[in-house]
Design a protein around this motif. Sequence first.
Motif, mmCIF file in Angstrom:
data_model
loop_
_atom_site.group_PDB
_atom_site.id
_atom_site.type_symbol
_atom_site.label_atom_id
_atom_site.label_comp_id
_atom_site.label_asym_id
_atom_site.label_seq_id
_atom_site.Cartn_x
_atom_site.Cartn_y
_atom_site.Cartn_z
ATOM 1 N N ASN A 94 0.837 -1.190 0.000
ATOM 2 C CA ASN A 94 0.000 0.000 0.000
ATOM 3 C C ASN A 94 0.883 1.255 0.000
ATOM 4 O O ASN A 94 2.044 1.213 0.402
ATOM 5 N N THR A 95 0.336 2.339 -0.478
ATOM 6 C CA THR A 95 0.976 3.633 -0.308
ATOM 7 C C THR A 95 0.202 4.396 0.753
ATOM 8 O O THR A 95 -0.976 4.131 1.006
ATOM 9 N N PHE A 96 0.866 5.337 1.382
ATOM 10 C CA PHE A 96 0.281 6.063 2.505
ATOM 11 C C PHE A 96 0.418 7.559 2.255
ATOM 12 O O PHE A 96 1.049 7.990 1.299
ATOM 13 N N HIS A 97 -0.171 8.343 3.154
ATOM 14 C CA HIS A 97 -0.088 9.794 3.055
ATOM 15 C C HIS A 97 0.267 10.373 4.416
ATOM 16 O O HIS A 97 -0.212 9.906 5.453
ATOM 17 N N CYS A 98 1.118 11.359 4.393
ATOM 18 C CA CYS A 98 1.476 12.068 5.621
ATOM 19 C C CYS A 98 0.242 12.812 6.132
ATOM 20 O O CYS A 98 -0.320 13.643 5.417
ATOM 21 N N GLN A 99 -0.171 12.503 7.380
ATOM 22 C CA GLN A 99 -1.378 13.158 7.887
ATOM 23 C C GLN A 99 -1.130 14.622 8.235
ATOM 24 O O GLN A 99 -2.080 15.383 8.452
ATOM 25 N N ASN A 100 0.136 15.038 8.233
ATOM 26 C CA ASN A 100 0.441 16.437 8.528
ATOM 27 C C ASN A 100 0.289 17.322 7.298
ATOM 28 O O ASN A 100 -0.213 18.449 7.386
ATOM 29 N N CYS A 101 0.707 16.797 6.117
ATOM 30 C CA CYS A 101 0.673 17.648 4.914
ATOM 31 C C CYS A 101 -0.001 16.994 3.721
ATOM 32 O O CYS A 101 -0.209 17.647 2.699
ATOM 33 N N GLY A 102 -0.334 15.689 3.815
ATOM 34 C CA GLY A 102 -1.018 15.002 2.723
ATOM 35 C C GLY A 102 -0.106 14.463 1.646
ATOM 36 O O GLY A 102 -0.587 13.854 0.683
ATOM 37 N N HIS A 103 1.205 14.640 1.766
ATOM 38 C CA HIS A 103 2.135 14.179 0.742
ATOM 39 C C HIS A 103 2.228 12.655 0.770
ATOM 40 O O HIS A 103 2.169 12.040 1.833
ATOM 41 N N PRO A 104 2.377 12.003 -0.400
ATOM 42 C CA PRO A 104 2.527 10.543 -0.412
ATOM 43 C C PRO A 104 3.787 10.113 0.358
ATOM 44 O O PRO A 104 4.845 10.747 0.243
ATOM 45 N N ILE A 105 3.663 9.057 1.129
ATOM 46 C CA ILE A 105 4.802 8.461 1.821
ATOM 47 C C ILE A 105 4.766 6.957 1.584
ATOM 48 O O ILE A 105 3.712 6.390 1.285
ATOM 49 N N PHE A 106 5.905 6.329 1.730
ATOM 50 C CA PHE A 106 6.045 4.928 1.375
ATOM 51 C C PHE A 106 6.556 4.124 2.565
ATOM 52 O O PHE A 106 7.038 4.679 3.563
ATOM 53 N N PHE A 107 6.456 2.835 2.438
ATOM 54 C CA PHE A 107 6.639 1.927 3.569
ATOM 55 C C PHE A 107 8.013 2.038 4.224
ATOM 56 O O PHE A 107 8.147 1.845 5.423
ATOM 57 N N GLU A 108 9.049 2.330 3.450
ATOM 58 C CA GLU A 108 10.395 2.403 4.010
ATOM 59 C C GLU A 108 10.794 3.807 4.470
ATOM 60 O O GLU A 108 11.879 3.995 5.017
ATOM 61 N N ASN A 109 9.936 4.810 4.259
ATOM 62 C CA ASN A 109 10.312 6.187 4.572
ATOM 63 C C ASN A 109 10.489 6.424 6.070
ATOM 64 O O ASN A 109 9.785 5.822 6.894
ATOM 65 N N VAL A 110 11.395 7.338 6.416
ATOM 66 C CA VAL A 110 11.578 7.761 7.804
ATOM 67 C C VAL A 110 11.349 9.268 7.953
ATOM 68 O O VAL A 110 11.322 9.771 9.075
ATOM 69 N N ARG A 111 11.171 9.970 6.827
ATOM 70 C CA ARG A 111 10.907 11.412 6.884
ATOM 71 C C ARG A 111 10.091 11.821 5.665
ATOM 72 O O ARG A 111 10.355 11.367 4.559
ATOM 73 N N CYS A 112 9.107 12.662 5.896
ATOM 74 C CA CYS A 112 8.299 13.197 4.804
ATOM 75 C C CYS A 112 9.136 14.182 4.001
ATOM 76 O O CYS A 112 9.722 15.125 4.564
ATOM 77 N N LEU A 113 9.176 14.003 2.694
ATOM 78 C CA LEU A 113 10.007 14.849 1.850
ATOM 79 C C LEU A 113 9.410 16.241 1.646
ATOM 80 O O LEU A 113 10.106 17.149 1.180
ATOM 81 N N LYS A 114 8.146 16.407 2.000
ATOM 82 C CA LYS A 114 7.526 17.717 1.820
ATOM 83 C C LYS A 114 7.572 18.558 3.095
ATOM 84 O O LYS A 114 8.020 19.711 3.074
ATOM 85 N N CYS A 115 7.128 17.998 4.225
ATOM 86 C CA CYS A 115 7.048 18.793 5.459
ATOM 87 C C CYS A 115 8.128 18.427 6.476
ATOM 88 O O CYS A 115 8.193 19.031 7.556
ATOM 89 N N SER A 116 8.962 17.429 6.140
ATOM 90 C CA SER A 116 10.082 16.998 7.000
ATOM 91 C C SER A 116 9.638 16.373 8.312
ATOM 92 O O SER A 116 10.437 16.252 9.248
ATOM 93 N N SER A 117 8.390 15.952 8.409
ATOM 94 C CA SER A 117 7.959 15.248 9.616
ATOM 95 C C SER A 117 8.666 13.909 9.725
ATOM 96 O O SER A 117 8.887 13.222 8.721
ATOM 97 N N ASP A 118 9.025 13.518 10.955
ATOM 98 C CA ASP A 118 9.515 12.168 11.186
ATOM 99 C C ASP A 118 8.384 11.190 10.939
ATOM 100 O O ASP A 118 7.206 11.482 11.216
#
Length: 380
Positions: A2-26
């Motif tokens: 599945n793909t996911f979305h950062c609930q802080n900014c709505g940017h797509p995030i992926f299963f292996e991610n450790v930081r949102c590339l848009k809002c820099s959230s952990d």
Amino acid sequence: MNTFHCQNCGHPIFFENVRCLKCSSDLAFLPDRMTMSAIEPADRADDGAPLWRPKPRPQKRPSAARYRLCHNNAAYQACNFAVPGDDPNPLCVSCRQTHTLPDLSQPDNIQRWYRIESAKRRLFYTLAKMGLLDATPPNGERDGPIFEFLADQPGQQVITGHAQGLITLNVAEADDAERVKRRIEMHEPYRTLLGHLRHEAGHFYWDHLIGPLPDRLERFRELFGDERQDYTQALQAHYSGGQPPGWQDDYVSAYATAHPWEDWAETWAHYLHMVDLLETAASYNTRLTVPGTDSDVEDVINPLEAGAPDFDALVDQWVPVTLLVNSLNRSLGQEDAYPFALSVAALRKLRFVHDVICEKKKEQDAEDAQQAQDAKAAKP
């Protein structure tokens, strides 16, 4: 996946991610919620360890849930799973399944181990979504198969395999050049870390879902053959005699011809390939029209969210999705990602795997519902 979305900014995030590339959230994967989440520092545990909480959505209250990062995140930056704050185990539910590690004082082994654990977390996700293991075992316990990841030693070669609930993987499989070399030597077109883990997990679940149940075992023998034939001799015959002609008429792979246990494990792994690819396609809202036909595939089914999906419906969508994937790969100068053609006999075996998993999921859902009802009744 599945793909996911950062609930802080709505940017797509992926299963292996450790930081949102848009809002820099952990980011961390929360196994108790089976989702990726943006997280932020919260208070500290009694022992002073930092705690985290899911980052609140805009205009929403912060969550009361607390988490710790997996020990392997702090020590090696090798995991992005979180651990519920009240769980006494320092390792996440995936990492605690690993019983033995290679010598991490060897720098190459750290990278190999990281790659293997990344593949294992994907396997964990799928097994948990299918109800085949508990994503929140109590009291710091673990569920599902146990793993050991070992490196060859002088005069001692590590053989990948399964025995009595323990899955062994040679960490050399994490080296691309070595894995491709073995893929060619052994005529295995789909030899990947995730493919290995799915296959060996099939052996583990045969011991739990087939072997102890006479009715299922009888049906298994009708489809796959009698597993009581000598396993060692069967493997020796396979490696010395090569693949039998016409194996494609009855098996998902040449290796599946070696022994009924291997046929089951290869078919099991193939079924996991199917549901994971369809889940990925569904997460992108994939809709297909097969060129040159009137066949349309609208709204690919997510088989991990559809309860007990119809097997024929999965196959009807699986075939055109694999055609698309292979065509995209060829456009990039790569070999087919899915180098298989499924026969009628292979599909019957895949249907059996599907039915066994759906029956297990139904049993687990009923057990969970009963436990929830009992807990509710026990409240004053």
